[in-house]
Design an enzyme around this catalytic site. Structure first.
Site, short mmCIF file in Angstrom:
data_model
loop_
_atom_site.label_atom_id
_atom_site.label_comp_id
_atom_site.label_asym_id
_atom_site.label_seq_id
_atom_site.Cartn_x
_atom_site.Cartn_y
_atom_site.Cartn_z
N ARG A 1 18.97 55.25 -11.06
CA ARG A 1 18.28 54.78 -10.20
C ARG A 1 17.09 54.08 -10.83
NH1 ARG A 1 16.30 59.10 -5.49
NH2 ARG A 1 14.66 59.36 -7.13
N TYR B 1 25.17 57.05 29.54
CA TYR B 1 25.92 55.98 29.15
C TYR B 1 27.35 56.02 28.99
CZ TYR B 1 21.53 53.49 28.58
OH TYR B 1 20.19 52.61 29.02
N MET C 1 18.38 55.99 23.87
CA MET C 1 17.25 55.67 22.79
C MET C 1 16.11 56.59 23.12
SD MET C 1 15.56 51.89 22.34
CE MET C 1 17.14 51.24 22.04
N LYS D 1 6.00 62.14 -0.20
CA LYS D 1 6.45 60.82 0.20
C LYS D 1 6.98 60.95 1.61
CE LYS D 1 10.71 61.81 -2.08
NZ LYS D 1 11.42 61.72 -3.21
C1 LIG Z 1 11.50 63.04 -3.89
C2 LIG Z 1 11.38 63.27 -5.30
C3 LIG Z 1 11.31 64.74 -5.77
C4 LIG Z 1 11.27 66.03 -4.85
O1 LIG Z 1 12.58 66.47 -4.58
P1 LIG Z 1 12.77 67.62 -3.94
O2 LIG Z 1 14.28 67.85 -4.18
O3 LIG Z 1 12.31 67.21 -2.51
O4 LIG Z 1 11.89 68.77 -4.24
C5 LIG Z 1 10.93 64.80 -7.08
N1 LIG Z 1 11.09 63.73 -7.95
C6 LIG Z 1 11.27 62.40 -7.54
C7 LIG Z 1 11.35 61.45 -8.61
C8 LIG Z 1 11.57 62.38 -6.20
O5 LIG Z 1 11.88 60.99 -5.84
#
Ligand SMILES: *Cc1c(COP(=O)(O)O)cnc(C)c1O
Length: 366
Positions: free
Chosen positions: A135, A263, A312, A37
């Site tokens: 969550r 700045y 920036m 992700k």
């Molecule tokens: C991002 C995520 C992971 C990965 O976690 P790491 O600590 O980066 O290995 C695993 N499970 C879920 C649900 C996540 O959102």
């Protein structure tokens, strides 16, 4: 055309090394889901997925549908779990052969409605349970609702059930983690007996893999670890750094005592000095909190402090004692230690430093 000379280099051999380290920690039957992700934790999700697909990981996970579509469009055929699907994307998720996490009553009901209208057959879905993170996910009390909806239908099939640890890196929260593990086990057994078949079970992220081997179940979900970090300083040494961020000097200035730099006159020269201007700024992910001497970069192997406020598009560094010229290379980081220092200096964590880098910075292979 690309106007910024700043690049983030990705070392594929380190990714392989890191994956192999995690493999060595698992029972050979345990499946591996690679979390790619957020553009592969800020690197490049397609490069990551292509590399990991060749190394035969079993699953990928992304957060949102578009991240999965990007992988499918570049030819990735490994199953992809979408961790945080949105209602309006469910149809496009199916069109792209992505597998949604159905984490709530609303999501489950809407997906079943869609499955019916698209006449899906055993479409793979995943069910998430909340065991304490609060969550995403169903509570244990929702098992009846979920199973009543999923039994005796052939529109969808549950490929996996999973949960997420709250504090797998924190020895001080061991009791809480063990309680989560017990909750998950009990959810799995009542879920499976009510459903009538046994989906894949998974619970551990990177630090869970190392700290709680009992959470490996049938599959692990590794994200951060693939990029060289474990959240556990003593275990980091098994891994290799994947990312190097580098740029070049745009301009060098001779500054006289009393002059200011940047700045709001954030820096005042106490003696005559030499500064270099670099083409990277807070819009690229170089946090403003790292200005005014908070961190350093490397020029010709020597540390050079960031002076004044981060702009920036640019930062200024002190190169008074470093023989260098315009066009010379500057390393922002090329080791895990430097990434962790940057995290420390900005009151943050490795995850945030990795994912910070904006899209003006080109991703290249090492
Ligand atoms: C991002 C995520 C992971 C990965 O976690 P790491 O600590 O980066 O290995 C695993 N499970 C879920 C649900 C996540 O959102």
């Amino acid at each position: 055309m690309n106007n910024s000379p700043t690049v983030l280099e990705i070392d594929l051999s380190s990714i392989e090394h890191n994956l192999n380290f995690f493999r060595s920690q698992l029972n050979p039957k345990t499946k591996i889901l690679a979390v790619v992700k957020a553009s592969g934790y800020g690197s490049d999700s397609v490069i990551m997925a292509e590399t990991l697909e060749k190394l035969e990981v079993d699953y990928f996970a992304v957060a949102y549908a578009d991240e999965g579509i990007a992988l499918r469009s570049s030819g990735i055929s490994t199953p992809i779990l979408v961790l945080h699907p949105q209602l309006q994307n469910l149809e496009i998720i199916c069109q792209n052969n992505l597998e949604p996490n159905l984490y709530s009553r609303r999501m489950l009901s809407e997906f079943l409605k869609l499955a019916k209208s698209l006449r899906l057959n055993n479409y793979p879905v995943h069910i998430k349970f909340n065991t304490g993170l609060n969550r995403l996910g169903f509570d244990a009390a929702d098992i009846d609702f979920v199973c009543d909806n999923l039994k005796e239908q052939s529109l969808v099939r549950v490929k996996s059930i999973f949960s997420h640890l709250v504090a797998s890196e924190d020895e001080g929260e061991k009791e809480f983690s063990l309680d989560q593990i017990e909750k998950f086990k009990s959810i799995c057994s009542s879920f499976n007996s009510r459903l009538g078949y046994t989906p894949i079970r998974h619970m551990s992220n990177t630090s869970g893999i190392l700290n709680y081997p009992e959470t490996h179940f049938d599959m692990i979900r590794v994200g951060l670890g693939l990029y060289g970090f474990t959240n556990l300083t003593e275990k980091d040494s098994n891994l290799k750094n994947v990312l190097t961020l580098k740029t070049v000097i745009s301009q060098i200035h001779s500054i006289k005592t009393g002059e200011s730099v940047g700045y709001n006159r954030g820096f005042h020269a106490k003696s005559n000095m030499k500064t270099a201007t670099l083409p990277i700024g807070h819009a690229d992910g170089f946090f403003r909190s790292l200005g005014n001497g908070k961190t350093y970069v490397s020029v010709k192997g020597k540390k050079s402090q960031v002076i004044g406020n981060v702009c920036m598009d640019m930062i200024m560094i002190d190169v008074t004692d470093i023989p260098c010229k315009e066009g010379d290379e500057v390393i922002i980081f090329n080791s895990r230690e430097e990434i962790l220092l940057m995290a420390d200096h900005s009151n943050s964590i490795s995850y945030e430093i990795l994912t910070a880098w904006g899209n003006r910075i080109r991703r290249v292979l090492k």
